[in-house]
Design a protein around this motif. Structure first.
Motif, PDB file in Angstrom:
ATOM      1  N   ALA A  52     -18.337  17.522  -5.510  1.00 40.17           N
ATOM      2  CA  ALA A  52     -18.469  16.179  -6.075  1.00 40.17           C
ATOM      3  C   ALA A  52     -18.073  16.158  -7.544  1.00 40.17           C
ATOM      4  N   GLU A  53     -18.389  17.230  -8.267  1.00 40.54           N
ATOM      5  CA  GLU A  53     -18.024  17.301  -9.687  1.00 40.54           C
ATOM      6  C   GLU A  53     -16.512  17.477  -9.849  1.00 40.54           C
ATOM      7  N   ILE A  54     -15.900  18.197  -8.921  1.00 41.51           N
ATOM      8  CA  ILE A  54     -14.437  18.351  -8.955  1.00 41.51           C
ATOM      9  C   ILE A  54     -13.766  16.991  -8.741  1.00 41.51           C
ATOM     10  N   ILE A  55     -14.253  16.242  -7.756  1.00 42.06           N
ATOM     11  CA  ILE A  55     -13.685  14.922  -7.465  1.00 42.06           C
ATOM     12  C   ILE A  55     -13.868  13.978  -8.649  1.00 42.06           C
ATOM     13  N   ALA A  56     -15.056  14.000  -9.259  1.00 46.77           N
ATOM     14  CA  ALA A  56     -15.305  13.130 -10.410  1.00 46.77           C
ATOM     15  C   ALA A  56     -14.350  13.452 -11.550  1.00 46.77           C
ATOM     16  N   GLU A  57     -14.079  14.727 -11.772  1.00 46.66           N
ATOM     17  CA  GLU A  57     -13.162  15.132 -12.842  1.00 46.66           C
ATOM     18  C   GLU A  57     -11.726  14.723 -12.505  1.00 46.66           C
ATOM     19  N   ILE A  58     -11.326  14.880 -11.247  1.00 42.85           N
ATOM     20  CA  ILE A  58      -9.972  14.469 -10.838  1.00 42.85           C
ATOM     21  C   ILE A  58      -9.781  12.977 -11.071  1.00 42.85           C
ATOM     22  N   LYS A  59     -10.766  12.165 -10.640  1.00 46.95           N
ATOM     23  CA  LYS A  59     -10.665  10.714 -10.798  1.00 46.95           C
ATOM     24  C   LYS A  59     -10.628  10.311 -12.260  1.00 46.95           C
ATOM     25  N   ALA A  60     -11.399  11.003 -13.094  1.00 45.51           N
ATOM     26  CA  ALA A  60     -11.408  10.689 -14.522  1.00 45.51           C
ATOM     27  C   ALA A  60     -10.052  10.967 -15.160  1.00 45.51           C
ATOM     28  N   ARG A  61      -9.432  12.089 -14.791  1.00 41.29           N
ATOM     29  CA  ARG A  61      -8.116  12.426 -15.355  1.00 41.29           C
ATOM     30  C   ARG A  61      -7.042  11.477 -14.839  1.00 41.29           C
ATOM     31  N   ARG A  62      -7.135  11.086 -13.577  1.00 43.30           N
ATOM     32  CA  ARG A  62      -6.151  10.141 -13.033  1.00 43.30           C
ATOM     33  C   ARG A  62      -6.265   8.790 -13.727  1.00 43.30           C
ATOM     34  N   ALA A  63      -7.490   8.343 -13.920  1.00 46.47           N
ATOM     35  CA  ALA A  63      -7.698   7.066 -14.615  1.00 46.47           C
ATOM     36  C   ALA A  63      -7.157   7.136 -16.041  1.00 46.47           C
ATOM     37  N   GLU A  64      -7.320   8.280 -16.666  1.00 43.21           N
ATOM     38  CA  GLU A  64      -6.814   8.454 -18.031  1.00 43.21           C
ATOM     39  C   GLU A  64      -5.287   8.390 -18.057  1.00 43.21           C
ATOM     40  N   ARG A  65      -4.626   9.040 -17.102  1.00 42.71           N
ATOM     41  CA  ARG A  65      -3.160   9.014 -17.053  1.00 42.71           C
ATOM     42  C   ARG A  65      -2.634   7.604 -16.769  1.00 42.71           C
ATOM     43  N   ILE A  66      -3.328   6.884 -15.890  1.00 42.93           N
ATOM     44  CA  ILE A  66      -2.919   5.511 -15.576  1.00 42.93           C
ATOM     45  C   ILE A  66      -3.046   4.616 -16.807  1.00 42.93           C
ATOM     46  N   GLU A  67      -4.119   4.799 -17.552  1.00 45.19           N
ATOM     47  CA  GLU A  67      -4.317   3.994 -18.771  1.00 45.19           C
ATOM     48  C   GLU A  67      -3.243   4.301 -19.809  1.00 45.19           C
ATOM     49  N   LEU A  68      -2.915   5.585 -19.970  1.00 46.28           N
ATOM     50  CA  LEU A  68      -1.910   5.971 -20.965  1.00 46.28           C
ATOM     51  C   LEU A  68      -0.498   5.546 -20.568  1.00 46.28           C
ATOM     52  N   ALA A  69      -0.275   5.299 -19.271  1.00 43.42           N
ATOM     53  CA  ALA A  69       1.051   4.897 -18.820  1.00 43.42           C
ATOM     54  C   ALA A  69       1.384   3.471 -19.212  1.00 43.42           C
ATOM     55  N   ASN A  70       0.342   2.652 -19.495  1.00 41.88           N
ATOM     56  CA  ASN A  70       0.558   1.248 -19.879  1.00 41.88           C
ATOM     57  C   ASN A  70       1.536   0.565 -18.918  1.00 41.88           C
ATOM     58  N   ILE A  71       1.127   0.509 -17.653  1.00 39.22           N
ATOM     59  CA  ILE A  71       1.998   0.005 -16.601  1.00 39.22           C
ATOM     60  C   ILE A  71       2.289  -1.478 -16.792  1.00 39.22           C
ATOM     61  N   VAL A  72       3.563  -1.831 -16.697  1.00 39.69           N
ATOM     62  CA  VAL A  72       3.994  -3.236 -16.733  1.00 39.69           C
ATOM     63  C   VAL A  72       4.889  -3.457 -15.523  1.00 39.69           C
ATOM     64  N   TYR A  73       4.491  -4.396 -14.667  1.00 37.71           N
ATOM     65  CA  TYR A  73       5.305  -4.732 -13.491  1.00 37.71           C
ATOM     66  C   TYR A  73       5.360  -6.248 -13.360  1.00 37.71           C
ATOM     67  N   ASP A  74       6.533  -6.821 -13.624  1.00 35.89           N
ATOM     68  CA  ASP A  74       6.686  -8.271 -13.589  1.00 35.89           C
ATOM     69  C   ASP A  74       6.832  -8.809 -12.177  1.00 35.89           C
TER      70      ASP A  74
END
Length: 233
Positions: free
Chosen positions: A59-81
């Protein structure tokens, strides 16, 4: 993650946490829990978790994976028109693909200015209504729903302005307060008549003519209903 990768991950955790107990069933159980995740991101999560505590749980591994994925998504600043030719479901699926790629680290971090493309700033179309926005935000908003450059303007209704909602040439109609894949019937009719070399109809006059004809028919029907009564008297 498959069974072999789960076995390799358990061996890796055991090396980092020698005091943690494992048995022959542990890789199978961990493999079931961690099946949706890749071995590489699970190993990276294990390193982070093990650096701050003596034991590592799935469960701690999954929580860490999700946290890092969320961080990468935020840093990507996705824009899709979006694309006016796509349905709502297609646009949603496309956006999910982009978000998944960002979470996997395939797109890399991006600044807001880079995501919006400051190297080549789109110009506002003449007479475009960009609402309360100004500058760069107005240009990006104006680009949403625009007609692709390779589309035939003599056959596509979006090649001309809409007389119903006022949508500018190259943009989609506004139906229910939102850009729509569909166009107003008058815009489609205008395109067909223009392609056939016919003059455009004056819909205000046409509507007035229909109302006048309906009123005349109603008066005639009332007159016909009253004639038998007059003869009887």
């Amino acid at each position: 993650m498959n069974s072999q990768e789960a076995t390799a991950l358990c061996a890796y955790v055991h090396q980092l946490c020698p005091q943690q107990r494992f048995n022959e069933h542990t890789p199978d159980v961990w493999g079931d829990v961690l099946a949706p995740y890749a071995l590489d991101e699970a190993r990276a999560a294990v390193v982070t978790v093990a650096s701050r505590q003596a034991f590592v749980a799935p469960a701690e591994i999954i929580a860490e994976i999700k946290a890092r994925r969320a961080e990468r998504i935020e840093l990507a600043n996705i824009v899709y028109d979006g694309d006016p030719t796509e349905s709502g479901a297609e646009s949603a699926a496309r956006l999910r693909e982009i978000i998944r790629a960002a979470g996997d680290g395939l797109t890399g971090p991006s600044s807001v200015s880079r995501s919006l493309g400051t190297a080549e700033r789109p110009a506002l179309p003449p007479g475009a209504d960009h609402g309360p926005y100004a500058g760069r935000a107005a240009a990006v908003r104006a680009a949403i729903g625009q007609m692709p450059a390779d589309r035939d303007t003599t056959k596509d209704p979006r090649g001309r302005a809409c007389r119903r909602c006022g949508a500018a040439p190259g943009t989609s109609c506004i139906i229910g307060g939102r850009r729509s894949r569909d166009v107003h019937p008058v815009r489609l009719e205008d395109t067909k008549r223009a392609a056939a070399g016919l003059p455009l109809l004056d819909h205000d006059q046409e509507e007035a003519r229909i109302k006048a004809a309906s009123a005349a028919a109603l008066d005639l029907a009332r007159h016909d209903d009253q004639e038998p009564e007059a003869e009887a008297s």
